[in-house]
Design a protein around this motif. Structure first.
Motif, PDB file in Angstrom:
ATOM      1  N   PRO A  12       0.798  -1.217   0.000  1.00 28.51           N
ATOM      2  CA  PRO A  12       0.000   0.000   0.000  1.00 28.51           C
ATOM      3  C   PRO A  12       0.824   1.257   0.000  1.00 28.51           C
ATOM      4  CG  PRO A  12      -0.104  -1.107   2.131  1.00 28.51           C
ATOM      5  CD  PRO A  12       0.593  -2.027   1.202  1.00 28.51           C
ATOM      6  N   LYS A  75       3.926   5.397   5.308  1.00 28.40           N
ATOM      7  CA  LYS A  75       2.550   5.905   5.203  1.00 28.40           C
ATOM      8  C   LYS A  75       2.492   7.353   5.656  1.00 28.40           C
ATOM      9  CE  LYS A  75      -1.765   5.430   4.282  1.00 28.40           C
ATOM     10  NZ  LYS A  75      -2.195   5.167   2.917  1.00 28.40           N
ATOM     11  N   TYR A 140      -8.002   3.112   3.007  1.00 31.89           N
ATOM     12  CA  TYR A 140      -6.759   2.711   3.672  1.00 31.89           C
ATOM     13  C   TYR A 140      -5.715   3.812   3.570  1.00 31.89           C
ATOM     14  CZ  TYR A 140      -2.631  -0.025   4.819  1.00 31.89           C
ATOM     15  OH  TYR A 140      -1.469  -0.468   5.381  1.00 31.89           O
ATOM     16  N   LYS A 141      -5.645   4.493   2.438  1.00 32.57           N
ATOM     17  CA  LYS A 141      -4.597   5.502   2.288  1.00 32.57           C
ATOM     18  C   LYS A 141      -4.887   6.754   3.107  1.00 32.57           C
ATOM     19  CE  LYS A 141      -6.290   8.008  -1.780  1.00 32.57           C
ATOM     20  NZ  LYS A 141      -5.964   8.471  -3.113  1.00 32.57           N
ATOM     21  N   THR A 225      -0.658   1.278  10.409  1.00 34.85           N
ATOM     22  CA  THR A 225      -1.167   0.610   9.206  1.00 34.85           C
ATOM     23  C   THR A 225       0.028  -0.022   8.513  1.00 34.85           C
ATOM     24  OG1 THR A 225      -0.898   2.633   7.897  1.00 34.85           O
ATOM     25  CG2 THR A 225      -3.053   2.247   8.915  1.00 34.85           C
ATOM     26  N   SER A 226      -0.145  -1.267   8.081  1.00 35.98           N
ATOM     27  CA  SER A 226       0.967  -1.966   7.439  1.00 35.98           C
ATOM     28  C   SER A 226       0.423  -3.111   6.630  1.00 35.98           C
ATOM     29  CB  SER A 226       1.961  -2.481   8.493  1.00 35.98           C
ATOM     30  OG  SER A 226       1.326  -3.414   9.340  1.00 35.98           O
ATOM     31  N   ASP A 227       1.320  -3.780   5.905  1.00 37.56           N
ATOM     32  CA  ASP A 227       0.947  -4.968   5.144  1.00 37.56           C
ATOM     33  C   ASP A 227       1.074  -6.184   6.034  1.00 37.56           C
ATOM     34  OD1 ASP A 227       0.476  -3.481   2.988  1.00 37.56           O
ATOM     35  OD2 ASP A 227       2.416  -3.804   2.041  1.00 37.56           O
ATOM     36  N   ARG A 239      -3.789  -5.642   3.791  1.00 36.75           N
ATOM     37  CA  ARG A 239      -3.421  -4.454   4.543  1.00 36.75           C
ATOM     38  C   ARG A 239      -3.949  -4.580   5.960  1.00 36.75           C
ATOM     39  NH1 ARG A 239      -5.096  -0.325  -0.332  1.00 36.75           N
ATOM     40  NH2 ARG A 239      -3.122  -0.420  -1.455  1.00 36.75           N
TER      41      ARG A 239
END
Length: 1798
Positions: A12, A75, A140-141, A225-227, A239
Motif C-alpha cells: 500500500p 505511510k 486505507y490511504k 497501518t501496514s501490510d 493491509r
C-alpha cells in the motif's frame, strides 16, 4: 533496449507513492484498490542524457529488506507528501494549469472552478461561502496513525477482536490494546505461568468473548497501518490496520474542560460496585473519573457479569457540580434512541467532536457523491456515498435534504491529514441507533448474514445505481440491506467503463452474483459478478465443511530435517490446506516426493479447519476419502453404536488416542482393540493407522468418547439370548469392571452383559450424596439390588439404577416400563429428566417420559426458580390424562403432594422520624408537604445554591433563583448569595424534592432513593400560606422579563436558570449591549451571577428557551429579514483567512468582512490581527436575503465615529467613483491580460498590462500577487457594463514624474548609464537606464585606450556601465557609445569634484549602482571609479564559471595595488556568512582613503536610477550561473530536477568534484518525505559516476543507494544505466546478482531475458531462464511469465517465432477456452503478417468446444474486421457463413439440452 521493466507493486505504501506522482483522476481517486492484474506491457523510452532521473509517470518499487523506514513511516511520509503537493502555497487546494484556469486537486468529488482570467465579472461571487469541502470516503490511504474511527465488533478471537470500519475496512485490536486493566491482568497471568503457580492461585484467564459482543459499537484509535506479513505469497498482500481501544487513545485530546453532555467517550471499567461501575475515561486529570449507574449499563447485561477492564462506548449524561464525576450511560436503547436522539448541543473545542457522537449539522453542499456540511459552524463534516445512503438506496439526496437545512448524523471517523480539519459522518439508520443492521425476511427482522450468508450465490442481482468509476449498487432481494459490486468485481478481466443507460450493466439489468463479504457498519453486502468467483467452489475457509471431500492441486512439498513433512494442497484461489505426513497415504511412504509432484491433482477429505488461524488440515488417505460412514464431527452428534474410521495419533500402554474430524478425539481402550488379548498396543498398531471403530460411550459435556475396534456384530449367542430375556424393571446384581468420574461400568452376573450405572442414579439424594456414594465403589465390587432402567438392544446398551425409590417401585412391579403400563389416576414414581419454564418432564423405566405442566404444580413451589426441582430428583406424581395416538400422558402433583401455605403478613409502611429538627414542629418526613413553612440551618453556600439541613437526617437545598423576589433585592449581582453564611437559620418553604443524581427538580410525590433532598424556597413572597405554583416552561412567554442566574458558561453561550426546573441559554453576544464586556464573559459573568433577561424564543416541545440580556431595541431576534443596512452589532469571529474574516451575529446569521471593509486605511487591513472567538463590533453594509449573504464592515468610521479620518473611502457602487480619482485596492486576480483589483464591495477595477508600469518589465506577473495593495488612477468608467479601468503607471499617478529618455532627448557628448544587453566580438549593445528601451552600440575600438582583444572577457550581459554618446544617426535611429576613461575626465571634474585616475582603465563599468544621495562620499567615489558596490554583492550577476580574479584585475586596473577588494565567490551564496564582515571592513577602509583627499562639494547631481531585474532572465533562459542555482534552491530545496540541472551545470564546466558535492548536498537537503526526489538524485549520481567515475566510485555510490532506497529498484536502475552506456558485460553480471537476490519477482526474470535477447543476442541463455523462474516463483505467476517469454520470441530479432508458437500451443492445450491467450497469439501473428497462419488461428478458436456465445461473437467480429482489411469479398462471405453455421449449431445444442432436461 528499453529500460528495465519495473516490478508490479502490491504494497500500500508504494501504491500510494505511485498514485501521488500522477495527478488524481476521477477513476483512480474514487476506486478502492483492485486485485493485481497482468501488466499490460513494458514501459518504453530511454534516458537521453548521461544523468538520468526518475520519470514522474514511473511507479516506485516496493520497499525491500534494506529499507530503513517502516511501513508506518512510509505511510506518514506519503500523507505529508500528498499534503505538500495538494496544499502547497499557503495550504490552498487549487493550482493553475497551463491555460490559466484553476484545476481542483481533490479529484472527482469537487467541482471545477471557473476561470478567473477571462475578464468575467467576479465581484458578485458569493462572499461568505468558503471553498467547497471535498467529500471523501474513508480508505486505507487516508487512515493514518492517530485517526479515530467508529467500528463494530465483527469477530472475536482468543487474542484480538476485529472491528468492521466504514467503507469495507477492517481493523484489529490486540488484547494488549484494550485497557490498562486488561494489560495488568495479562502481566499477572504471564508472571504466574513463570512461577508455576497452582491453578487455584492462578489468575483467571481473559476471555474476550465475555468482554465484547458481536455487533457492539466501539471507538478505536489507529495505532499503525501496514501490510500483513503473514499472508502467503500466493495471495494478495492484505493491509493490516492495528487499533487501540484504550481510553487514553480513543479519547484523544479530550480533557476535563471539553467533556460535555451528549458527547460519546470510551471508558474502561476500573471497579465494579454494588450501585454501578467506576470508569476510567483516560484523561490526564487523575481526579476526574466516570461513573456508570447499574441502570445505565448495556441493555440486557448483568452488572455481576461485567469484568474489570471491559471497555464501553458511553454517552456523557451529565457532570457533577465539581466536574470531577462524569456520569455515563452505555445503554444504547436510551442514548441512541432514534425517536429521542441525544445529540451534541455544545462544542467547547473541536476535540469534543469525536466518532460515535451524534451531531446536528447544517447542510452546505449536496452532490451525487454525498453530503457536506458544518457542525456548529466549527467543523466541516462529510457523508460519503455509502453513509449518506445516496449509493445503496439510489435516492436523490437533493430531494431528501435541502441546502441550509439541519439534519442529525453521527460522526464515524476523523481525517487528521485533512486541511482544514474535517470529520466523516453517517446518516444511516442503524449507525444513528448504534444497533446492528436488520434485514426483513417474511416480516421478521434478522441479521443480514442469517438471511444471506457469505459465499451464497444470488441468482438475481438487480442493478439499482451505477457509479462509472466505482461500481454498481445492487438489490440482492433482501429488504433493508443493499448490495455493492466494485468495478473490479463486475466481470473477469478489465472493464473499461460502466454506464447507467447502456451496456450489460445498466440500471435495471439482472445478473448472477455471489456474496463475498458484508460490512455491518456500512450495512451493505459486497458481491462479485465474476464468473470465476461464482463458479469457484470455496471463497473462504468457512465455506469448507469438515468431512467434505474436495479436489485440489499440490502446491508445494514441505521438506524438513526428517524428509518430506507434508504437502500444501491448493483448493481454490487463496485457500490452501496442509496434508500432514501421516495423512499422505494409508501406508508409510519412503519416497513421497516421487509420488507427489507440484501441480498434481489430488482428492482429499477435510479433517479440520481453523478460520482464526487460517488453517486447513486435509487427508489423502484412501480409507478416509472413500469412506461412506457418517463422519464424527461433534460430540453432540455422536450416538452410542455409531461406526466410522479414525486415525491413531498416539499409542499408550492402556490404549490409543483416535483422531476423527474437527476436534473430536476418542479413546480406544486396549481391551477394545481386538477380540484377542493384547498386551502391548504398540506392537499391533502404529501412529497414522486408520481404524474402523464403533462408539461405546460418549459424554458431550465433558467431550469424552470411548470407542471399540471389536466387531459389534460379533456378539455371542449367549449374550444375545440373555439381552432378549432381560427386562426393564428386573432386579440384578453386577460386578464393577470400570469406574470413571461420571459413571460405573458393570457386568451383570450370570449373563456376561455389560451395563452402565450413572453416578446420578446411585442415590435419591443430592449430587454431593451421589459423589460420596461413587467414591465408595471400587472395581471388582459386586453391587446388588440394581434395577434395569433402560435397555437398547440395537446398541447393546443397558442402563441400571440404584435409586431406592425406583428400586422399590421395580420390586413392587409398579415401575412404569412402557406406555402399556400407563393408567389414569394412577400414582407413580419417577425422576426429573428436565425442567423448562412451563413444565417438568418426568422419566420412568424404558425411557418413558410424562409431562407435568406448571399448572399442575402446588402453588408453594410453582413460583420457585425451576419449581424447586433438580434433574434426576425422584418425584411422585399422578397420571391425569393420556393420548393413545401420540402415546403421551400428562401428570399432576396436586394430589400427589400437599402444598404448604406461605405465611403472609401485611407490610406496614415505616414512617421515618426526623432527628434534631431545626423546626420543633417537625416530627417525621411526612410532615414536609408542599407549601409547608419551616426553618432550615445553612450548612454551606455555593455559587448557585444554599445547602441546608432541616434536621440531622433531612437535607435540603435552596436554588439561587428561589431567594430574591426582585432585582433590587440583589446587592451583589456577581455573588447574589454572598450575604448568607454557614449555621444561619432561615425561613423556607417546601416546594418539592431534588434529584441529586440527575440535578432535576421533582414533585414532592417522588420520594425515592436513599438520600432525599428537599427543594426549598427562601423568597419573601413564599413565606405565607399562599404557595405559588412552580414555574414551568409553558408559562414562560416571549417578551417577558426575568431574573436569570448563570449556571454554566461556554464559548458560545451561557446557561442560566430562571427557577430550579426552568433553564435557558443566552448567546455570547446577547449577554450585554457593551461589547467590551463580552470579551471576558467568565470574569464579567461568573457562575451564580444575576442577569436581567428577556425571553427571545420558547419551544416547549424541544424544551428550549432562548434568552437575551440586551436592550429591547438591540435584542430583537436576528434574522436575515430583520437585518438592515447601518446596524452596528456585536459578533464573534469564527473563521479567518488571508482575505476575509467570518463573523457570526447569531445562530442563524453570519457575515463576511472583506479586506476593503476592515480598515479606513487599506494599509492597516490585516485579517491576522483577529483571533478565533474574538468579539467584534461590525456594521451591516449589505444584505442579500435570497442568497443568504451578509456583508459587514469593521471600519472605525462605521462602528465607532463617522467623523474619523478615512484615507480609503468606502466604494459600494460605480456611482461612488469618478474619472481621474486616485484609488487603492487589493489585487483580486492576476491574468494574462492584466490585473483585477477589488476596490470595495462589488466594485472591481481592471488594469491592462500596458497600464501597469512605465518601464518595461520582462516578467510582470512576478511583481504582483493576489491580495497585494496597489494604487491606481481611474481612467475609464462604463456605467452600463459596470466596468472601471485604472492605470498603475507612475506617469499617470505622479505629478512630478520624469518621463523616460527617448532617442530625441539624447545629445552628442551626453553621459548616460545603462546595462549591456548583448556582447558580440565587435562590441557591446547598451540599453540606457530610465529610457524607452533606447539602446546603441559601443564598438570594440571605443572601449579602452588600449586595444581590446577579447570583448567577452571584459563584459557580460547585464553588466551596468557608464557611457558617453559619441554619435547619433537620427534617420536610422542608431547610437554610438564610448566607454574610454578619457571621455569622462572633464565630466567628472565638472560634476563630481573628485577625479580618480582612470587613464589606464578600460571603460567605465558600473556594477550594482543605485539611486543614492550624493552626500555618501564613499559610495560616490567607488561608483565614479567604476568599482564594485559591495553592499549589492549578492545581487551581482557575476557567478558564471570563469576566472573572477583575472576579471577584477582587468576591470579595476585603476585601483591601487594595496586595495583589499576580495575576489567574488563563484559559489553564489556565501554559506559561511563572512561576506558581510568583509563588506564592513572594506567600507571602512574605503571611507578612510576617500576622506584623506576629500574636497568640499559645491554641486550635487542626482544619479541615474539603475534597476536590476534578474527574475525575468531566470524564467526566460533558466539558471545560468552558480548564483542563479543557489537562489532558486533557496525557494525549491526539494526539487530534484533543479539539483540535477545544477550537477549538469557543474559538469559542463568540468567540475566533477563540485557536481558530486552538489549531489551530496541534495541528498542531505531534500526532505525525508520526498522519497521520489531523493531517488532521482541517487540515480543521477549513479549516472554521473558511471560516466565519469571509476568502478570503485560506482560501487561505493551503489552500496549507499541500496541502503537508503529500495534495493531491487536500485539494482534494476543500475542495470539500465549499464545497458544505455553499452557496458553489457557489467549489466550481465548485475542481472545474475538480481535474479538470485530477488528471485520472487517475475519482472527481474523477464528483464534479464529481454536483455539477453535484444542487447546480447543470446536467445539460448534467455530461454534457459524460464525453467529456473518457474521453480522460484509462485505458481500463479507462471502463466503470465510464460506468455511474456513467448511474446519475446516474436518481438526479438534473435528470437524464433516458431518457438513462440510452440510455447503458446503448450499453454492452449492446458487452457483451450482462454480467449485472452488466443487474442495475444493472434496479435503476435498479425504482427508477423502470415495471413494463412492468422486464418488458422481464427478457425481453431471457432472449433473449440464449449466456446461461449459472448466470446464467439467478439471473435467473429474481430475476424470479420481483419478480413475487411486484409481479405477479399469471398473471404468475408466465408466468415459470415461460418458465423451463421456456428450460431445454428449452438442453438440446436441448446435446444437438445433443454429437451433432455424435460
Amino acid at each position: 533496449m528499453a529500460p528495465v521493466e519495473k516490478k508490479r507493486k502490491t504494497a500500500p505504501t508504494n501504491d500510494s507513492f505511485a498514485r501521488s506522482r500522477n495527478p488524481p483522476t476521477k477513476e483512480n481517486e474514487s476506486r478502492p484498490a483492485k486485485r493485481p492484474r497482468q501488466e499490460e506491457g513494458q514501459r518504453n523510452g530511454s534516458a537521453r542524457t548521461k544523468i538520468s532521473q526518475v520519470r514522474e509517470e514511473e511507479a516506485a518499487f516496493p520497499r525491500g529488506g534494506a529499507s530503513l523506514l517502516t511501513p508506518l513511516e512510509h505511510k506518514q511520509i506519503q500523507i505529508e507528501a500528498t499534503q505538500d503537493v495538494l496544499f502547497e502555497q499557503q495550504g490552498k487546494s487549487r493550482r493553475p494549469d497551463a491555460d490559466g484556469e484553476d484545476v481542483d486537486m481533490d479529484g472527482p468529488t469537487a467541482k471545477k472552478a471557473k476561470s478567473k482570467g477571462k475578464g468575467k465579472k467576479t465581484g458578485k461571487e458569493p462572499g461568505p461561502e468558503e471553498p467547497s469541502v471535498k467529500i471523501e470516503s474513508l480508505s486505507y490511504k487516508r487512515i493514518v496513525p492517530g485517526s479515530i474511527i467508529l467500528g463494530q465488533v465483527c469477530q472475536i478471537t482468543d487474542h484480538d477482536i476485529a472491528l468492521a470500519l466504514p467503507n469495507n475496512l477492517t481493523g484489529y485490536v490486540p488484547i494488549t490494546s484494550i485497557s490498562d486493566k486488561i494489560t495488568e491482568r495479562i502481566e499477572e497471568i504471564a508472571a504466574a505461568e513463570e512461577l508455576d503457580d497452582d491453578e487455584q492461585n492462578a489468575p483467571k484467564d481473559i476471555e474476550l468473548a465475555k468482554l465484547f459482543s458481536i455487533g457492539q459499537y466501539l471507538r478505536a484509535y489507529v495505532v499503525s497501518t501496514s501490510d500483513d506479513a503473514t499472508t502467503p505469497s500466493s495471495v494478495k498482500t492484505k493491509r493490516h490496520i492495528e487499533l487501540s481501544l484504550r481510553p487514553q487513545q480513543a479519547n484523544n485530546a479530550l480533557s476535563a474542560q471539553n467533556i460535555v453532555p451528549h458527547s460519546m467517550v470510551m471508558a474502561s471499567v476500573v471497579s465494579v460496585e454494588d450501585h454501578g461501575l467506576i470508569m476510567d475515561i483516560g484523561i490526564n486529570d487523575t481526579n476526574v473519573r466516570g461513573f456508570m449507574s447499574s441502570k445505565e449499563i448495556p441493555h440486557g447485561a448483568e452488572i455481576s457479569s461485567i469484568e474489570e477492564g471491559t471497555v464501553f462506548l458511553c454517552m456523557v449524561t451529565g457532570l457533577s457540580s465539581s466536574g470531577k464525576i462524569i456520569k455515563l450511560s452505555a445503554d444504547m436503547q436510551k442514548v441512541a434512541n432514534p425517536k429521542k436522539l441525544s445529540y451534541l448541543t455544545e462544542g467547547p473545542t473541536v476535540d469534543a467532536f469525536l466518532p460515535g457522537t451524534a451531531v446536528e449539522l447544517l447542510v452546505a453542499d449536496i452532490t451525487s457523491r454525498g453530503i457536506a456540511g458544518k457542525v456548529m459552524g466549527m467543523v466541516d463534516v462529510t457523508a460519503d456515498m455509502v453513509h449518506s445512503s445516496a449509493g445503496p438506496s439510489g435516492k436523490d439526496l437533493e430531494k431528501k435534504y435541502k441546502l441550509g437545512s439541519k439534519i442529525r448524523a453521527r460522526i464515524i471517523c476523523t481525517f487528521p491529514a485533512a486541511d482544514p480539519p474535517k470529520l466523516g459522518i453517517s446518516v444511516l439508520d442503524h449507525v444513528m441507533a448504534l444497533t446492528p443492521q436488520q434485514a426483513l425476511e417474511d416480516g421478521n427482522k434478522k441479521l443480514p448474514l442469517d438471511v444471506l450468508p457469505l459465499s451464497t450465490v444470488v441468482e438475481s442481482v438487480t442493478v439499482r445505481k451505477v457509479e462509472s468509476a466505482l461500481g454498481l449498487f445492487v438489490d440482492v432481494g433482501v429488504k433493508g440491506v443493499p448490495g455493492f459490486v466494485h468495478i473490479s468485481r463486475v466481470k473477469d478481466g478489465k472493464i473499461e467503463t460502466l454506464s447507467e443507460t447502456s451496456g450489460p450493466y445498466k440500471v435495471g439489468s439482472a445478473h448472477r452474483g455471489r456474496v463475498i463479504g458484508y460490512n455491518p457498519i456500512d450495512g451493505t453486502y459486497l458481491l462479485s459478478l465474476e464468473l470465476s468467483i461464482i463458479e469457484q467452489p470455496f471463497l473462504r475457509i468457512e465455506d469448507l465443511t469438515i468431512g467434505e471431500v474436495v479436489k485440489g492441486k499440490v502446491e508445494k512439498i514441505i521438506v524438513n530435517a526428517g524428509g518430506v513433512g507434508g504437502l500444501l494442497v491448493n483448493l481454490a484461489e487463496g485457500i490452501t490446506g496442509l496434508v500432514p505426513e501421516i495423512h499422505m497415504a494409508d501406508v508409510k511412504l519412503l519416497h513421497p516426493e516421487k509420488k507427489f509432484k507440484e501441480g498434481m491433482a489430488v482428492t482429499a477429505r477435510v479433517l479440520s479447519t481453523d478460520p482464526n488461524k487460517r488453517q486447513i488440515r486435509l487427508s489423502l488417505k484412501k480409507s478416509l476419502v472413500n469412506s461412506e460412514a457418517p463422519p464424527f464431527l461433534a460430540y453432540e452428534d455422536i450416538a452410542i453404536g455409531m461406526q466410522g474410521p479414525g486415525t491413531i495419533i498416539n499409542i499408550l500402554p492402556t490404549g490409543a488416542v483416535v483422531q476423527f474430524y474437527g476436534m473430536v478425539r476418542g479413546f480406544l481402550p486396549v481391551a477394545e482393540m481386538s477380540e484377542a488379548y493384547i498386551q502391548d498396543p504398540s506392537q499391533h498398531f502404529r501412529v497414522g493407522q486408520v481404524v474402523n471403530v464403533h462408539v461405546l460411550k460418549v459424554d458431550p459435556e465433558a467431550k469424552k468418547l470411548v470407542v471399540s475396534c471389536k466387531d459389534p456384530s460379533a456378539f455371542g449367542l449367549a449374550q444375545q439370548t440373555a439381552l432378549k430375556q432381560l427386562e426393564v424393571g428386573q432386579i440384578v446384581s453386577a460386578l464393577v469392571t470400570e469406574k470413571s468420574d461420571d459413571d460405573v461400568s458393570v457386568e451383570i452376573e450370570g449373563t456376561g452383559l455389560r451395563a452402565v450405572l450413572s453416578a446420578v442414579h446411585l442415590t435419591d439424594g443430592s449430587s454431593s450424596k451421589n459423589a460420596s456414594a461413587l467414591k465408595k465403589i471400587r472395581v471388582g465390587q459386586t453391587l446388588k439390588d440394581l434395577a434395569v432402567l433402560e435397555k437398547l438392544e440395537s446398541k447393546r446398551l443397558i442402563v441400571l439404577t440404584n435409586k431406592p425409590s425406583l428400586v422399590k417401585e421395580a420390586k413392587g412391579n409398579t415401575l412404569l416400563r412402557s406406555f402399556e403400563d400407563v393408567r389414569e389416576n394412577k400414582v407413580v414414581r419417577g425422576f426429573v429428566k428436565n425442567v423448562t419454564l412451563t413444565a417438568v418432564f418426568v422419566q420412568f423405566g424404558g425411557a418413558l417420559v410424562g409431562l407435568l405442566p406448571r399448572s399442575k404444580l402446588p402453588e408453594d413451589i410453582a413460583s420457585l426458580p425451576d419449581f424447586g426441582m433438580k434433574k434426576f430428583q425422584p418425584i411422585e406424581v399422578k397420571i391425569i390424562s393420556m393420548n393413545h395416538e401420540r402415546r403421551t400422558f400428562v401428570l399432576s402433583m396436586v394430589d400427589g403432594k400437599q402444598g404448604s401455605q406461605l405465611s403472609t403478613s401485611d407490610a406496614t409502611e415505616d414512617t421515618q422520624e426526623v432527628i434534631n429538627p431545626v423546626d420543633d414542629t417537625l416530627f417525621s418526613i411526612n410532615d414536609l408537604a408542599i407549601g409547608r413553612l419551616t426553618k432550615a440551618r445553612v450548612s454551606s453556600v455555593k455559587q448557585t445554591q444554599i445547602n441546608v439541613q432541616l434536621a440531622d437526617n433531612v437535607q435540603g437545598r435552596i436554588d439561587v433563583s428561589q431567594v430574591f423576589d426582585s432585582w433590587d433585592q440583589i446587592t451583589d449581582k456577581k455573588q447574589p448569595l454572598k450575604g448568607f453564611s454557614s449555621k444561619q437559620v432561615i425561613d423556607v418553604c417546601v416546594i418539592g424534592t431534588h434529584d441529586a443524581r440527575n440535578h432535576r427538580f421533582l414533585p414532592i410525590t417522588h420520594r425515592a432513593g436513599k438520600s432525599l433532598v428537599f427543594e426549598l424556597s427562601a423568597k419573601p413572597s413564599d413565606q405565607d400560606d399562599k404557595l405559588q405554583e412552580p414555574l414551568t416552561l409553558d408559562k414562560v412567554k416571549v417578551g417577558s422579563s426575568w431574573i436569570a442566574y448563570v449556571n454554566n458558561m461556554t464559548d458560545a453561550c451561557a446557561w442560566v436558570n430562571l427557577s430550579p426546573n426552568v433553564r435557558g441559554r443566552i448567546n455570547a453576544f446577547d449577554m450585554s449591549d457593551d461589547v467590551s464586556v463580552l470579551k471576558d464573559l467568565e470574569n464579567n459573568f461568573p457562575v451564580g451571577s444575576a442577569i436581567r433577561v428577556r425571553v427571545a424564543d420558547v419551544d416547549v416541545s424541544k424544551n428550549r428557551l432562548d434568552l437575551t440580556a440586551r436592550s429591547t431595541e438591540a435584542s430583537e431576534r436576528l434574522t436575515l429579514q430583520t437585518l438592515s443596512k447601518g446596524m452596528v452589532l456585536p459578533g464573534k469571529v469564527t473563521k479567518i483567512n488571508e482575505r476575509q474574516i467570518i463573523v457570526h451575529l447569531s445562530d442563524e446569521v453570519c457575515g463576511v468582512v472583506y479586506l476593503t471593509d476592515m480598515a479606513d486605511d487599506f494599509a492597516q487591513a490585516d485579517p491576522t490581527k483577529y483571533s478565533k472567538n474574538d468579539i467584534v463590533r461590525a456594521c451591516v453594509i449589505g444584505v442579500d436575503v435570497p442568497n443568504k449573504r451578509v456583508r459587514l464592515s469593521t471600519r472605525p468610521s462605521r462602528v465607532l465615529n463617522s467623523s474619523l479620518a478615512v484615507q480609503d473611502p468606502e466604494l459600494s457602487s460605480i456611482t461612488d467613483v469618478k474619472l481621474n480619482d486616485i484609488v487603492r485596492g487589493f489585487v483580486k486576480a492576476v491574468t494574462d491580460k492584466g490585473l483585477f483589483v477589488n476596490l470595495g464591495g462589488d466594485l472591481t477595477g481592471y488594469a491592462r498590462v500596458s497600464d501597469l508600469s512605465d518601464s518595461y518589465i520582462k516578467d510582470w506577473k512576478s511583481e504582483f500577487q493576489v491580495d497585494q495593495l496597489v494604487k491606481g488612477k481611474v481612467t475609464t468608467i462604463d456605467s452600463r457594463q459596470n466596468h472601471i479601468q485604472i492605470s498603475l503607471k507612475s506617469s499617470v499617478l505622479d505629478k512630478d514624474y520624469v518621463a523616460p529618455l527617448k532617442f530625441d532627448d539624447l545629445e552628442v557628448g551626453q553621459i548616460v548609464t545603462g546595462k549591456i544587453r548583448k556582447v558580440e566580438d565587435f562590441g557591446v549593445f547598451i540599453v540606457i537606464d530610465n529610457s524607452s528601451n533606447v539602446s546603441g552600440l559601443c564598438h570594440q575600438s571605443e572601449m579602452a585606450e588600449k586595444r581590446v582583444n577579447n570583448v567577452k572577457k571584459l563584459y557580460d550581459e547585464g553588466d551596468s556601465v557608464k557611457a558617453v554618446v559619441l554619435k547619433l544617426d537620427a534617420e536610422r535611429k542608431r547610437i554610438s557609445f564610448g566607454l574610454k576613461a578619457s571621455y569622462f575626465e572633464d565630466g567628472v571634474d565638472e560634476s563630481e569634484g573628485d577625479d580618480d585616475d582612470m587613464s589606464d582603465g578600460q571603460g567605465a563599468k558600473l556594477v550594482g549602482s543605485d539611486e543614492e544621495d550624493e552626500e555618501d562620499v564613499d559610495q560616490s567615489s567607488d561608483d565614479e571609479a567604476g568599482g564594485i558596490d559591495l553592499e549589492d554583492v549578492e545581487s551581482i550577476d557575476d557567478e558564471n564559471e570563469r576566472n573572477f580574479d583575472e576579471q577584477l584585475d582587468v576591470v579595476m586596473a585603476d585601483v591601487e595595488e594595496t586595495s583589499d577588494v576580495p575576489a567574488l565567490n563563484a559559489g553564489g551564496f556565501d554559506w559561511s556568512g563572512n561576506t558581510l564582515d568583509r563588506v564592513d571592513d572594506l567600507s571602512d577602509a574605503s571611507s578612510d582613503a576617500e576622506n584623506a583627499d576629500e574636497k568640499p562639494k559645491k554641486k550635487k547631481r542626482r544619479k541615474a536610477e539603475i534597476k536590476i531585474d534578474r527574475t525575468g532572465d531566470l524564467d526566460a533562459h533558466g539558471p545560468q550561473s552558480v548564483g542563479d542555482f543557489e537562489r532558486l534552491l533557496l525557494g525549491q530545496p526539494d526539487s530534484s530536477n533543479l539539483w540535477i540541472e545544477y550537477m549538469a551545470f557543474q559538469m559542463q564546466v568540468g567540475e566533477l568534484s563540485k557536481a558530486r558535492d552538489v549531489a551530496e548536498r541534495a541528498i542531505k537537503t531534500i526532505n525525508i518525505r520526498e522519497e521520489t526526489e531523493k531517488m532521482n538524485v541517487w540515480i543521477a549520481l549513479l549516472n554521473l559516476e558511471n560516466a565519469y567515475g571509476s568502478d570503485e566510485t560506482v560501487e561505493e555510490v551503489f552500496k549507499r543507494a541500496c541502503q537508503y532506497n529500495d534495493p531491487q529498484e536500485i539494482h534494476e536502475r543500475l542495470a539500465s544505466i549499464y545497458i544505455q552506456s553499452n557496458k553489457h558485460e557489467k549489466a550481465d553480471q548485475l542481472f545474475q546478482t538480481i535474479i538470485k537476490k530477488f528471485s520472487q519477482s517475475p519482472t527481474v526474470w523477464y528483464n534479464y531475458a529481454h536483455f539477453l535477447q535484444t542487447s546480447q543476442s543470446d536467445p539460448d541463455r534467455a530461454r534457459a531462464l524460464l525453467p529456473r523462474a518457474t521453480q522460484s516463483l509462485p505458481p500463479h505467476t507462471h502463466l503470465n511469465l510464460t506468455l511474456k517469454f513467448a511474446a519475446l520470441e516474436f518481438h526479438s530479432e534473435a528470437g524464433s517465432p516458431e518457438r513462440g508458437r510452440t510455447m503458446f500451443e503448450g499453454l492452449l492445450s492446458t487452457f483451450p477456452k482462454r480467449l485472452d491467450i488466443w487474442n495475444q497469439l493472434l496479435d503476435l501473428e498479425i504482427q508477423q503478417g502470415d495471413k494463412d497462419i492468422i486464418r488458422g488461428v481464427f478457425e481453431r478458436v471457432v472449433k473449440t468446444k464449449g466456446l461461449k456465445p459472448k466470446g464467439a461473437k467478439a471473435w467473429f467480429k474481430r475476424w470479420s474486421e481483419w478480413e475487411t482489411e486484409n481479405g477479399d469479398a469471398k473471404s468475408q462471405e466465408r466468415i459470415k457463413a461460418k458465423a451463421e453455421e456456428w450460431v445454428k449449431a449452438a442453438t440446436q445444442k441448446k435446444a437438445s439440452g433443454a429437451g433432455d432436461n424435460e
